[in-house]
Scaffold this active site. Structure first.
Site, PDB file in Angstrom:
ATOM      1  N   ARG A   1      26.284  35.384  44.081  1.00 18.69           N
ATOM      2  CA  ARG A   1      26.564  36.418  45.064  1.00 18.69           C
ATOM      3  C   ARG A   1      25.306  37.142  45.559  1.00 18.69           C
ATOM      4  O   ARG A   1      25.160  37.432  46.742  1.00 18.69           O
ATOM      5  CB  ARG A   1      27.539  37.420  44.425  1.00 18.69           C
ATOM      6  CG  ARG A   1      27.902  38.538  45.321  1.00 18.69           C
ATOM      7  CD  ARG A   1      28.877  39.478  44.649  1.00 18.69           C
ATOM      8  NE  ARG A   1      28.884  40.748  45.349  1.00 18.69           N
ATOM      9  CZ  ARG A   1      29.596  40.991  46.428  1.00 18.69           C
ATOM     10  NH1 ARG A   1      30.383  40.079  46.926  1.00 18.69           N
ATOM     11  NH2 ARG A   1      29.524  42.165  47.012  1.00 18.69           N
TER      12      ARG A   1
ATOM     13  N   CYS B   1      30.454  35.605  40.339  1.00 20.13           N
ATOM     14  CA  CYS B   1      31.477  35.786  39.300  1.00 20.13           C
ATOM     15  C   CYS B   1      32.815  36.153  39.927  1.00 20.13           C
ATOM     16  O   CYS B   1      32.880  36.939  40.867  1.00 20.13           O
ATOM     17  CB  CYS B   1      31.080  36.933  38.367  1.00 20.13           C
ATOM     18  SG  CYS B   1      29.915  36.469  37.112  1.00 20.13           S
TER      19      CYS B   1
ATOM     20  N   ARG C   1      35.303  41.467  45.696  1.00 22.48           N
ATOM     21  CA  ARG C   1      33.886  41.716  45.979  1.00 22.48           C
ATOM     22  C   ARG C   1      33.514  41.467  47.442  1.00 22.48           C
ATOM     23  O   ARG C   1      32.778  40.526  47.765  1.00 22.48           O
ATOM     24  CB  ARG C   1      32.995  40.880  45.054  1.00 22.48           C
ATOM     25  CG  ARG C   1      33.222  41.217  43.615  1.00 22.48           C
ATOM     26  CD  ARG C   1      32.278  40.479  42.715  1.00 22.48           C
ATOM     27  NE  ARG C   1      31.022  41.193  42.509  1.00 22.48           N
ATOM     28  CZ  ARG C   1      30.067  40.768  41.694  1.00 22.48           C
ATOM     29  NH1 ARG C   1      30.195  39.647  41.051  1.00 22.48           N
ATOM     30  NH2 ARG C   1      28.978  41.471  41.549  1.00 22.48           N
ATOM     31  N   PRO C   2      34.011  42.300  48.346  1.00 24.92           N
ATOM     32  CA  PRO C   2      33.690  42.115  49.760  1.00 24.92           C
ATOM     33  C   PRO C   2      32.249  42.505  50.086  1.00 24.92           C
ATOM     34  O   PRO C   2      31.530  43.038  49.236  1.00 24.92           O
ATOM     35  CB  PRO C   2      34.669  43.069  50.443  1.00 24.92           C
ATOM     36  CG  PRO C   2      34.978  44.109  49.426  1.00 24.92           C
ATOM     37  CD  PRO C   2      34.843  43.464  48.081  1.00 24.92           C
ATOM     38  N   VAL C   3      31.838  42.243  51.336  1.00 22.10           N
ATOM     39  CA  VAL C   3      30.487  42.630  51.765  1.00 22.10           C
ATOM     40  C   VAL C   3      30.543  43.586  52.961  1.00 22.10           C
ATOM     41  O   VAL C   3      29.560  43.777  53.656  1.00 22.10           O
ATOM     42  CB  VAL C   3      29.592  41.403  52.112  1.00 22.10           C
ATOM     43  CG1 VAL C   3      29.244  40.625  50.859  1.00 22.10           C
ATOM     44  CG2 VAL C   3      30.257  40.510  53.144  1.00 22.10           C
ATOM     45  N   ASP C   4      31.722  44.193  53.185  1.00 21.69           N
ATOM     46  CA  ASP C   4      31.889  45.077  54.354  1.00 21.69           C
ATOM     47  C   ASP C   4      30.852  46.208  54.379  1.00 21.69           C
ATOM     48  O   ASP C   4      30.308  46.546  55.429  1.00 21.69           O
ATOM     49  CB  ASP C   4      33.315  45.653  54.389  1.00 21.69           C
ATOM     50  CG  ASP C   4      33.700  46.359  53.097  1.00 21.69           C
ATOM     51  OD1 ASP C   4      33.299  45.872  52.019  1.00 21.69           O
ATOM     52  OD2 ASP C   4      34.373  47.404  53.143  1.00 21.69           O
TER      53      ASP C   4
ATOM     54  N   ILE D   1      35.161  50.131  38.428  1.00 18.21           N
ATOM     55  CA  ILE D   1      34.265  49.556  39.451  1.00 18.21           C
ATOM     56  C   ILE D   1      34.866  48.286  40.072  1.00 18.21           C
ATOM     57  O   ILE D   1      34.902  48.146  41.293  1.00 18.21           O
ATOM     58  CB  ILE D   1      32.869  49.227  38.858  1.00 18.21           C
ATOM     59  CG1 ILE D   1      32.286  50.428  38.108  1.00 18.21           C
ATOM     60  CG2 ILE D   1      31.915  48.731  39.949  1.00 18.21           C
ATOM     61  CD1 ILE D   1      31.867  51.599  38.950  1.00 18.21           C
TER      62      ILE D   1
HETATM   63  C1  UD1 Z   1      25.778  44.579  41.084  1.00 17.24           C
HETATM   64  C2  UD1 Z   1      25.368  43.799  39.851  1.00 17.24           C
HETATM   65  C3  UD1 Z   1      26.546  43.593  38.926  1.00 17.24           C
HETATM   66  C4  UD1 Z   1      27.187  44.941  38.595  1.00 17.24           C
HETATM   67  C5  UD1 Z   1      27.501  45.731  39.866  1.00 17.24           C
HETATM   68  C6  UD1 Z   1      27.995  47.137  39.582  1.00 17.24           C
HETATM   69  C7  UD1 Z   1      23.536  42.389  40.549  1.00 17.24           C
HETATM   70  C8  UD1 Z   1      23.028  41.015  40.802  1.00 17.24           C
HETATM   71  N1  UD1 Z   1      24.823  42.513  40.256  1.00 17.24           N
HETATM   72  O1  UD1 Z   1      26.738  43.802  41.766  1.00 17.24           O
HETATM   73  O2  UD1 Z   1      26.085  42.960  37.731  1.00 17.24           O
HETATM   74  O3  UD1 Z   1      28.394  44.716  37.884  1.00 17.24           O
HETATM   75  O4  UD1 Z   1      26.331  45.832  40.690  1.00 17.24           O
HETATM   76  O5  UD1 Z   1      27.075  47.844  38.823  1.00 17.24           O
HETATM   77  O6  UD1 Z   1      22.792  43.337  40.577  1.00 17.24           O
HETATM   78  N2  UD1 Z   1      32.104  46.758  47.332  1.00 17.24           N
HETATM   79  C9  UD1 Z   1      32.837  46.823  48.499  1.00 17.24           C
HETATM   80  N3  UD1 Z   1      32.215  46.423  49.655  1.00 17.24           N
HETATM   81  C10 UD1 Z   1      30.941  45.987  49.696  1.00 17.24           C
HETATM   82  C11 UD1 Z   1      30.196  45.941  48.492  1.00 17.24           C
HETATM   83  C12 UD1 Z   1      30.804  46.331  47.323  1.00 17.24           C
HETATM   84  O7  UD1 Z   1      33.996  47.202  48.488  1.00 17.24           O
HETATM   85  O8  UD1 Z   1      30.464  45.647  50.782  1.00 17.24           O
HETATM   86  C13 UD1 Z   1      32.745  47.161  46.062  1.00 17.24           C
HETATM   87  C14 UD1 Z   1      32.815  46.026  45.050  1.00 17.24           C
HETATM   88  O9  UD1 Z   1      33.927  45.191  45.284  1.00 17.24           O
HETATM   89  C15 UD1 Z   1      32.922  46.797  43.763  1.00 17.24           C
HETATM   90  C16 UD1 Z   1      32.036  48.025  44.026  1.00 17.24           C
HETATM   91  O10 UD1 Z   1      31.929  48.133  45.435  1.00 17.24           O
HETATM   92  O11 UD1 Z   1      34.235  47.200  43.555  1.00 17.24           O
HETATM   93  C17 UD1 Z   1      30.653  47.951  43.426  1.00 17.24           C
HETATM   94  O12 UD1 Z   1      30.046  46.737  43.808  1.00 17.24           O
HETATM   95  P1  UD1 Z   1      28.457  46.578  43.933  1.00 17.24           P
HETATM   96  O13 UD1 Z   1      27.805  47.757  43.320  1.00 17.24           O
HETATM   97  O14 UD1 Z   1      28.132  46.253  45.340  1.00 17.24           O
HETATM   98  O15 UD1 Z   1      28.193  45.301  43.036  1.00 17.24           O
HETATM   99  P2  UD1 Z   1      27.135  44.155  43.267  1.00 17.24           P
HETATM  100  O16 UD1 Z   1      25.946  44.686  43.969  1.00 17.24           O
HETATM  101  O17 UD1 Z   1      27.813  42.960  43.806  1.00 17.24           O
END
Ligand code: UD1
Length: 429
Positions: free
Chosen positions: A102, A126, A131-134, A338
């Site tokens: 990711r 994982c 885990r969206p990217v919005d 989270i």
């Molecule tokens: C990173 C870590 C991961 C950790 C997570 C939270 C890395 C490589 N990975 O993942 O190990 O578990 O931080 O500490 O550093 N979300 C949205 N929209 C988005 C982006 C996120 O809704 O565009 C949500 C996710 O679904 C989740 C929450 O925000 O529920 C936190 O996600 P995020 O902090 O972005 O996790 P990662 O950066 O993917």
């Protein structure tokens, strides 16, 4: 496929050096795309995720060399990796590569910032929720990018360059904050990032960007101010220690019993996890760069936890803490705030005889006096290491299948545990 065999019951005694943080190394490596000069990273952990990212960056034209070991270096010293993105030869990150990890999606920001365009496949990684990217895309749009989604790819364009803007994250997101930072450093004008993630790995990226010539204030706080610069230069940076690896071995020691010192670590980065471990009855003492954990004789007490953004209890240690609680005296409640669906380890822990019931975002763990070894399957990175922790304290033999998940995030897991007296071996196949 490799498997790991563990015979439980041995107490752990010794020293475990903590590796560089995977979650810091990945965005730092990606930041090399921002400059034509060389970014030298020390203490990069030797993990399959790092190898995969080297391939992805190589595809964009980054020249990568790994410095050899010097005489006297320890076996577990991380690598020194030099990354030079002299010219970017391709701004497309294909599905075949991005779908495996990711974090590789984050290349979208530096490619866009430096080249004015990027085409990046929507990510995989994982399976711990949707885990969206919005929020990542929102951040880029606030800096003036035009975004389209087509055929599973994000097409991001800013032909005249990005411009400073205000980004207000509705939710704390580590990847979103990395993305916003890497885009804003080369934008025209000043950007404000509100509700920024304060995870230490975000601070590590920001500090490295500053060494590269970026102007960032508010590092380690939830409001970052970034004034864009025309170009960035090369730099030298040592990757921060892995707080999740450190916490994992701290919990493993409490689970198995014994006395282990973790070195090359920054204890304040995992204070909330160490506090809960002390609450459970382990003895935890720290110096500036070491953590000593011991548990002799006494059982563990049940402790409730709730995962939170930093400085709260990290979601990446939730599965490991649950493993610890399966043998505690009493009932503990483990709430995951989270990620949804980050309880895949529950059914595997049940194979050891653990008693865990799910109630929405909370797992209710009834501690058992005895766990029994079993064949189990690793399902995601952190879940798999929770099975290692359970196996260390279970009676008899455990065989962990699908250990490639472990190899993504834990450097030399078997040898680090073996040197502390655990009966652990990898069975190749
Ligand atoms: C990173 C870590 C991961 C950790 C997570 C939270 C890395 C490589 N990975 O993942 O190990 O578990 O931080 O500490 O550093 N979300 C949205 N929209 C988005 C982006 C996120 O809704 O565009 C949500 C996710 O679904 C989740 C929450 O925000 O529920 C936190 O996600 P995020 O902090 O972005 O996790 P990662 O950066 O993917």
């Amino acid at each position: 496929m490799d498997r790991i065999r563990i015979v439980g019951g041995a107490k752990l005694h010794g020293t475990i050096p903590v590796s560089g943080a995977k979650n810091a190394a990945l965005p730092l490596m990606i930041a090399s795309l921002l400059t034509p000069e060389t970014l030298t990273l020390e203490n990069v952990p030797r993990l399959s995720d790092v190898r995969m990212l080297k391939r992805i960056l190589g595809n964009h034209g980054v020249d990568i060399t790994v410095a050899g070991k010097r005489l006297g270096d320890r076996e577990d010293d991380g690598e020194t990796v030099k990354l030079t993105a002299g010219s970017i030869v391709d701004t497309v990150a294909p599905y075949e590569l991005v779908s495996q990890m990711r974090a590789s999606f984050w290349v979208v920001a530096p490619l866009l910032a430096r080249m004015g365009e990027a085409k990046v496949s929507l990510p995989g990684g994982c399976a711990i929720g949707t885990r969206p990217v919005d929020l990542l895309l929102m951040a880029l749009e606030k800096l003036g990018a035009e975004i389209e989604i087509e055929g599973g790819y994000v097409l991001a364009r800013a032909p005249k360059g990005l411009k400073g803007g205000e980004i207000d994250f509705a939710k704390v997101t580590v990847g979103g904050t990395h993305t916003a930072l890497m885009a804003a450093v080369l934008a025209h004008g000043t950007s404000i990032i509100r509700n920024a993630a304060r995870e230490p790995e975000v601070g590590d990226l920001a500090r490295c960007l500053v060494k590269m010539g970026a102007k960032i204030s508010g590092i380690d706080t939830s409001v970052l101010e970034v004034t864009g610069v025309g170009s960035l230069k090369g730099a030298h940076h040592r990757v921060l220690p892995d707080r999740i690896e450190a916490g994992t071995y701290a919990f493993a020691t409490a689970m198995a019993g014994g006395d282990v010192t973790l070195t090359d670590v920054q204890p304040h980065l995992l204070q909330s996890a160490l506090d809960r471990l002390s609450d459970a009855g382990a003895t935890v003492t720290t110096t500036e760069n070491s953590i000593r954990v011991s548990r002799n004789g006494n059982g563990l007490a049940a402790v409730n936890i709730e995962t939170e953004a930093f400085p709260g209890f990290p979601t990446d240690l939730q599965a490991q803490f649950m493993a610890l609680m399966t043998k505690a005296q009493g009932t503990s409640r483990i709430t995951e705030t989270i990620f949804e669906n980050r309880f895949m380890h529950v059914s595997e822990l049940a194979r050891f005889g653990a008693k865990i019931r799910l109630d929405g975002d909370t797992a209710i763990v009834e501690g058992m006096p005895v766990l029994k070894g079993a064949p189990v399957m690793a399902t995601d990175l952190r879940a798999s290491v929770s099975l290692v922790i359970a196996a260390l304290a279970a009676e008899g033999e455990t065989m962990i299948n699908r250990v490639y998940h472990l190899d993504r995030g834990f450097e030399q897991l078997e040898s680090k545990l073996q040197r502390c007296g655990a009966e652990v071996e990898r069975i190749r196949g």
